[in-house]
Design an enzyme around this catalytic site. Structure first.
Site, short mmCIF file in Angstrom:
data_model
loop_
_atom_site.label_atom_id
_atom_site.label_comp_id
_atom_site.label_asym_id
_atom_site.label_seq_id
_atom_site.Cartn_x
_atom_site.Cartn_y
_atom_site.Cartn_z
CE LYS A 142 -33.96 34.63 2.02
NZ LYS A 142 -33.44 33.30 1.63
CB SER A 158 -36.70 31.23 0.71
OG SER A 158 -35.33 31.31 1.05
CB SER A 195 -33.02 30.05 -0.86
OG SER A 195 -34.16 29.44 -0.32
N1 GLN Z 1 -36.70 25.14 -1.19
C1 GLN Z 1 -35.79 24.74 -0.18
C2 GLN Z 1 -36.50 24.58 1.14
O1 GLN Z 1 -37.62 24.91 1.22
C3 GLN Z 1 -34.63 25.68 -0.06
C4 GLN Z 1 -34.82 26.81 0.83
C5 GLN Z 1 -33.57 27.59 1.06
O2 GLN Z 1 -32.56 27.39 0.38
N2 GLN Z 1 -33.62 28.45 2.05
O3 GLN Z 1 -35.92 24.13 2.09
#
Ligand code: GLN
Length: 480
Positions: A79, A154, A178
């Site tokens: 990532k 994400s 994410s």
């Molecule tokens: N969807 C969650 C957010 O937008 C999780 C994002 C993440 O785990 N980085 O905060």
């Protein structure tokens, strides 16, 4: 020819060890797949041009009988918020578009030592804020099962690359879901480790008291293999802990029976096929001889609001370092304040700006007690809920991973609240800091993957692996 869509780390290690395949052959096969598929899926932001060279060097070492490490030749997708020394690392943001990492993240250092090969850096929601990978400054990633749908987010790039055979496994990060939500959307495994199990050194911070690096893989066993390589205390991250000292293994026999807590939730708010996948998985565990109980932690319903106060607060503080002076993009204005404004307006996308504003608001003098402080208290209550359940002998809490299968690109991007509700099942684990995993649990009638979600007590990743593998074995023939 090897089927890259099915090849696991476990199997590939054998093939390499028995000299049935060379590291170079393996990496070439993945690069070919990337060449074929990445254009339409947009999982990789960059494919590393030295991947073959990394493989050749390993082949040479293997030929000379050198000790090459337990992941020798395993091709991974990383990532774009995890630093690899000397390479671009942008968090899919304009503000860091040309930023080169000056050091290796600890997880990367460990993977390098183990002989893993990095194929490239993968797309994500900007600074990991989002649940669809649509918030990338470099275009959305598509779901390999349906190109009109999101892969989740994400860590959508890493997950989609594993799901489409463009990587054997990958690293992502999980702050509120994410790794797990995209894993459920793309039919792979995603693990969010116990807070403190994996060093955050070299992971670009989103919300520091939530963030963890974790693996995405095709099988639970592969997740275990990768987790065991990257876990452990690190003096560069004071929140990391001595895993071996803290870890608890409650598994005393091969067919150890456990108490499985099924989360009580509002079934009307969840897609019918997702409810059915969960019910089916409960039956699988029952047939395996485990005791099934219902759990209803009283404060868990406050998880999403609690998360969306605390996380933006930490985000607003972590994003302050991107000021156009020290890192990345720098847009000159009339004076210093203007420099900041110009840089941050041009450098950050809408979601990042929204969270900076929300976070600044909940931390501001008049509102701190009403929002930030209150949310911290709710966090403590949610943690206590978990503690109580695990103290009563429940081994895991089982639930859906996400309320629906993958949604359409554009369906939720203009509705932040809808997007935030994606985290309803995944945020609680991060509020409490417990480990959680999403495992494939079949597909919807229209062929979209569905995941189930398991949470265990702090440092009990072992329990997740044990039950996860059991579930995979029991369902291998029906879910294939
Ligand atoms: N969807 C969650 C957010 O937008 C999780 C994002 C993440 O785990 N980085 O905060």
């Amino acid at each position: 020819m090897i089927d890259l869509n099915k090849l696991t780390i476990k199997k590939a290690r054998e093939l390499i060890k028995n000299k049935e395949v060379s590291c170079q052959e393996l990496v070439s096969a993945y690069l070919k797949k990337i060449e074929e598929k990445n254009k339409e899926i947009n999982a990789y932001l960059e494919v590393f041009d030295d991947a073959i060279k990394q493989a050749q060097e390993l082949d040479e070492k293997i030929k000379n009988g050198e000790d090459v490490g337990e992941l020798a030749g395993i091709p991974l997708a990383i990532k774009d918020n995890i630093l690899i020394k000397g390479r671009l690392c942008s968090s899919a943001s304009r503000i860091l578009e040309n930023y080169h990492a000056t050091y290796d993240a600890t997880a990367i250092k460990k993977l390098k030592r183990a002989g893993a090969i990095f194929l490239g850096r993968t797309n994500m929601d900007e600074f990991a804020m989002g649940a669809s990978t649509e918030n990338s400054a470099f275009g959305p990633t598509k779901n390999p099962y349906d190109l009109e749908r999101v892969p989740g987010g994400s860590s959508g790039g890493s997950i989609a690359s594993v799901a489409s055979g463009m990587a054997m496994a990958g690293l992502g990060s999980d702050t509120g879901g994410s790794l797990r939500q995209p894993a459920s959307f793309c039919g792979v495994v995603g693990l969010s480790p116990t807070y403190g199990a994996v060093s955050r050194y070299g992971l670009m911070a989103m919300a520091s008291s939530f963030d963890q690096i974790g693996p995405t893989t095709k099988t639970v066993e592969d997740a275990e293999i990768l987790f065991n390589v990257i876990k452990g205390q690190d003096k560069m991250d004071s929140t990391s802990v001595d895993y071996v000292k803290h870890s608890v293994s409650n598994i005393s026999a091969n067919n150890h029976k456990m108490k499985i807590g099924v989360l009580k939730y509002d079934r009307a708010g969840v897609d019918e096929e997702v409810n059915k996948a969960l019910d089916d998985s409960v039956e699988v565990f029952r047939k395996l001889g485990h005791e099934i109980v219902e759990v209803d932690p009283p404060h868990i319903k406050y998880s999403v609001p609690c998360y969306y106060i605390l996380v933006p607060a930490e985000v607003s503080s972590n994003m302050a370092r991107f000021d156009g002076v020290r890192y990345g993009l720098s847009v000159g204005g009339k004076n210093l304040i203007d420099d900041y404004m110009e840089t941050r307006t041009k450098g950050f996308g809408n979601e990042v700006r929204r969270r900076i504003m929300l976070g600044t608001y909940v931390l501001s003098a008049g509102y701190y007690d009403a929002y930030y402080n209150k949310a911290q208290k709710v966090r403590a209550l949610i943690k206590k809920d978990f503690q109580k359940i695990f103290e009563q002998g429940v081994s895991i809490i089982l639930s859906p991973t996400s309320p629906t299968p993958a949604f359409k690109i554009g369906e939720k991007s203009n509705n932040p609240l809808q997007m935030y509700l994606e985290d309803i099942f995944t945020a609680p684990a991060k509020i409490a800091g417990v480990p959680a995993i999403s495992i494939p649990a079949g597909k919807s009638k229209s062929g979209l993957p569905i995941g189930i979600h398991m949470m265990a007590s702090w440092f009990e990743e072992d329990t997740l692996f044990y039950l996860g593998k059991q579930y995979e074995n029991a369902t291998a023939s029906t879910l294939a």
